[in-house]
Design an enzyme around this catalytic site. Structure first.
Site, PDB file in Angstrom:
ATOM      1  N   LYS A   1       9.911   2.439   0.650  1.00 42.61           N
ATOM      2  CA  LYS A   1       8.736   2.352   1.539  1.00 42.61           C
ATOM      3  C   LYS A   1       8.299   3.759   1.909  1.00 42.61           C
ATOM      4  CE  LYS A   1       6.925   0.044   5.650  1.00 42.61           C
ATOM      5  NZ  LYS A   1       7.162  -1.039   6.598  1.00 42.61           N
TER       6      LYS A   1
ATOM      7  N   ARG B   1      14.613  -0.029   1.091  1.00 43.32           N
ATOM      8  CA  ARG B   1      14.853  -1.335   1.696  1.00 43.32           C
ATOM      9  C   ARG B   1      15.385  -2.328   0.655  1.00 43.32           C
ATOM     10  NH1 ARG B   1       9.726  -3.408   5.030  1.00 43.32           N
ATOM     11  NH2 ARG B   1       8.674  -3.408   3.017  1.00 43.32           N
TER      12      ARG B   1
ATOM     13  N   ASP C   1       0.967 -11.639   6.057  1.00 40.15           N
ATOM     14  CA  ASP C   1       1.507 -10.742   5.019  1.00 40.15           C
ATOM     15  C   ASP C   1       2.830 -10.124   5.463  1.00 40.15           C
ATOM     16  OD1 ASP C   1      -0.677  -9.537   6.718  1.00 40.15           O
ATOM     17  OD2 ASP C   1       0.296  -7.703   6.043  1.00 40.15           O
ATOM     18  N   ASN C   2       3.177 -10.289   6.741  1.00 43.31           N
ATOM     19  CA  ASN C   2       4.468  -9.783   7.219  1.00 43.31           C
ATOM     20  C   ASN C   2       5.479 -10.907   7.420  1.00 43.31           C
ATOM     21  OD1 ASN C   2       3.576  -7.145   7.206  1.00 43.31           O
ATOM     22  ND2 ASN C   2       2.917  -7.171   9.342  1.00 43.31           N
TER      23      ASN C   2
ATOM     24  N   ASP D   1      -2.583   6.514   2.965  1.00 46.92           N
ATOM     25  CA  ASP D   1      -2.110   7.633   2.142  1.00 46.92           C
ATOM     26  C   ASP D   1      -0.817   7.303   1.398  1.00 46.92           C
ATOM     27  OD1 ASP D   1      -0.335   7.531   4.209  1.00 46.92           O
ATOM     28  OD2 ASP D   1      -0.800   9.498   5.046  1.00 46.92           O
ATOM     29  N   GLY D   2      -0.361   6.072   1.540  1.00 45.78           N
ATOM     30  CA  GLY D   2       0.841   5.672   0.809  1.00 45.78           C
ATOM     31  C   GLY D   2       2.135   6.190   1.419  1.00 45.78           C
TER      32      GLY D   2
ATOM     33  N   ASP E   1       9.319  -5.984   7.638  1.00 49.20           N
ATOM     34  CA  ASP E   1       8.226  -5.096   8.051  1.00 49.20           C
ATOM     35  C   ASP E   1       8.283  -4.743   9.541  1.00 49.20           C
ATOM     36  OD1 ASP E   1       7.582  -5.335   5.438  1.00 49.20           O
ATOM     37  OD2 ASP E   1       5.465  -5.780   5.749  1.00 49.20           O
TER      38      ASP E   1
ATOM     39  N   GLY F   1       0.813  -1.220   0.000  1.00 50.83           N
ATOM     40  CA  GLY F   1       0.000   0.000   0.000  1.00 50.83           C
ATOM     41  C   GLY F   1       0.842   1.263   0.000  1.00 50.83           C
TER      42      GLY F   1
END
Ligand code: AMP
Ligand code: MG
Length: 479
Positions: A107, A170, A246-247, A119-120, A256, A91
């Site tokens: 990131k 990253r 997802d992490n 908001d990215g 993450d 995201g």
């Protein structure tokens, strides 16, 4: 080779477009470089000083592209706090491409197809934490994504208050997550899932390519790698805080960094994440949660891997690998080289005593690394001394069974018991200074992060016990 001379490839874009969103970064306003890790740059084959690279800032801000770079975000699903979310995806992370086996990713680089309500962006506070922690985990010898550089800006974003946005570049040998497979475990998508498995074998498990039963073997290695990483987390007292599927990296490395924490005082039930009210991701639950996540991965792989066989591997391998790795590290931390049948008892007794004594986990082991029978050196670290007294007597007895000299034992213990751990109160101090545009502490922390077992005479103050008011605090997930 200069950083800006690197040539990237984008093998992920050879997959079907359902795997990603080709998206451009949205630059930050008035960006400035805060820090870069020369050590991480070496991974890319960069030997010229990265801080002097005139294109570094523009590359991080997305206004200059490295040769061959095509920018994209990756699609994935995931179990968040036990509940399946059909589509998450990057995201706020935008990939640049790959070089020297490392996938470069910004990131906080702006909106993507997967931003949902976000908001990215990533705030300066959490970007400093991710930047330093990625390097610190590497310094501790724990598999992790790395951080190449960090930029700040004047762009404001709304969190509990208005905060400044930042970007971290990253690096990771893979950004595929358990959740990436979960996304493709759906009717009509199983051919894509197999494509993904082939990609992962190429990228992360090339020795399995074309081997009979390669998908099952891939799962077996993921189980093993994950168990080993979690054992290392437990040994240093690291609490990740958001172990959603997802992490979870497909090659078992730590990724993450959000509301993570290192234990100050040893507290097995510690929960670093303020929003985790049930303590699902508490320190002591981490091995069990990793196992749960691996179960979900086995389900996700069930169109290409026999489910019963995968579960059998999980049951046979996870616990045994974890236990062996964890105990082997812990015995080294305790300075026990010979083996004795009562070691396990002594070890469990130690953890119980640490918890009752209320004592700093890192300082305890570092002090034990020069212990010569003078109990005061250890006891003075504890709030309650009695629980440790008897244990130290038993430890003294156990040390008599060691064949090597105490000097040799001390040297080995000092090499496995870090002096410097990036505890939350230390990171918080660096963040507060950075918010006033003083970035000097970030450089100091980077030094100790990358060499945590060494003495750094001028940075001795970073190895002190945590002040009472900052011990074992919880952090908000907002980042
Ligand atoms: P995390 O738990 O931080 O790994 O994030 C879970 C999901 O939320 C991932 O898909 C992230 O990309 C997404 N996410 C987190 N923060 C933001 C943000 N500020 N804007 C867009 N997406 C976000
Ligand atoms: Mg995440």
């Amino acid at each position: 080779m200069k950083f800006s001379q690197l040539k990237l490839t984008t093998p992920y874009l050879d997959l079907d477009p359902i795997f990603y969103d080709e998206v451009e970064p949205t630059p930050l306003k008035n960006p400035f470089i805060i820090s870069a890790s020369r050590d991480a740059a070496k991974l890319l084959g960069v030997d010229e000083d990265i801080m002097k690279d005139e294109k570094l800032l523009e590359i991080l801000n997305g206004t200059h592209k490295l040769e061959g770079s095509k920018t994209f975000s990756m699609c994935y699903a995931g179990h968040q706090f036990g509940y399946f979310v059909f589509r998450l995806g990057d995201g706020r992370a935008i990939n640049l491409g790959k070089v020297n086996g490392q996938n470069l990713q910004l990131k906080g680089a702006g909106l993507t197809l997967y931003s949902r309500m976000g908001d990215g962006r990533a705030v300066l506070r959490s970007s400093i934490r991710e930047y330093l922690m990625s390097e610190a985990m590497h310094g501790l010898g724990i598999e992790t994504s790395r951080a190449l550089a960090l930029i700040g800006s004047d762009t404001e974003v709304a969190r509990q208050t208005k905060e400044k946005a930042a970007i971290v570049l990253r690096l990771s040998p893979t950004w595929v997550r358990f959740g990436t497979f979960e996304y493709f475990n759906a009717p009509g998508k199983h051919d894509k899932l197999q494509q993904l498995a082939d990609y992962v074998i190429d990228e992360s498990f090339p020795h399995l390519k074309d081997v009979e039963g390669m998908y099952l073997k891939m799962y077996e290695e993921i189980v093993r790698n994950t168990a080993i990483t979690i054992a290392k987390w437990q040994s240093v007292g690291f609490n990740h805080g958001v172990m959603n599927t997802d992490n979870m990296s497909i090659d078992g490395r730590t990724i993450d960094y959000g509301p993570f924490a290192f234990l100050d005082d040893y507290e097995s039930g510690y929960v670093c994440n303020h929003t985790d009210v049930d303590g699902r991701y508490s320190f002591k639950n981490q091995p069990g949660i990793a196992h749960w996540n691996l179960q979900k991965l086995a389900v996700a792989l069930s169109s290409i891997v026999n489910h019963e066989r995968a579960l059998k591997i999980l049951e046979e391998s996870f616990g045994a690998t974890y236990e062996t790795e964890y105990l082997s590290i812990m015995y080294k931390k305790m300075g026990m080289q010979e083996s004795d049948e009562k070691d396990i008892e002594l070890f469990k007794w130690m953890l119980g005593s640490l918890e009752s004594a209320t004592i700093d986990y890192t300082l305890f082991f570092r002090t034990l690394s020069t212990y010569d029978g003078d109990k005061k050196s250890i006891l003075s670290l504890a709030v309650f001394q009695t629980p440790l007294l008897e244990w130290l007597d038993a430890y003294d007895e156990r040390l008599k069974k060691e064949k090597r000299s105490s000097k040799e034992r001390h040297t080995q213990m000092l090499s496995v018991n870090p002096k410097y751990i990036l505890k939350n109160h230390i990171l918080q101090e660096a963040i507060e200074k950075a918010q006033e545009h003083d970035f000097s502490m970030i450089e100091e922390l980077l030094v100790v992060a990358l060499a945590p077992f060494d003495e750094h005479k001028e940075l001795e103050h970073l190895a002190k016990a945590t002040p009472l008011k900052s011990k074992n605090i919880k952090l908000s997930c907002s980042s």
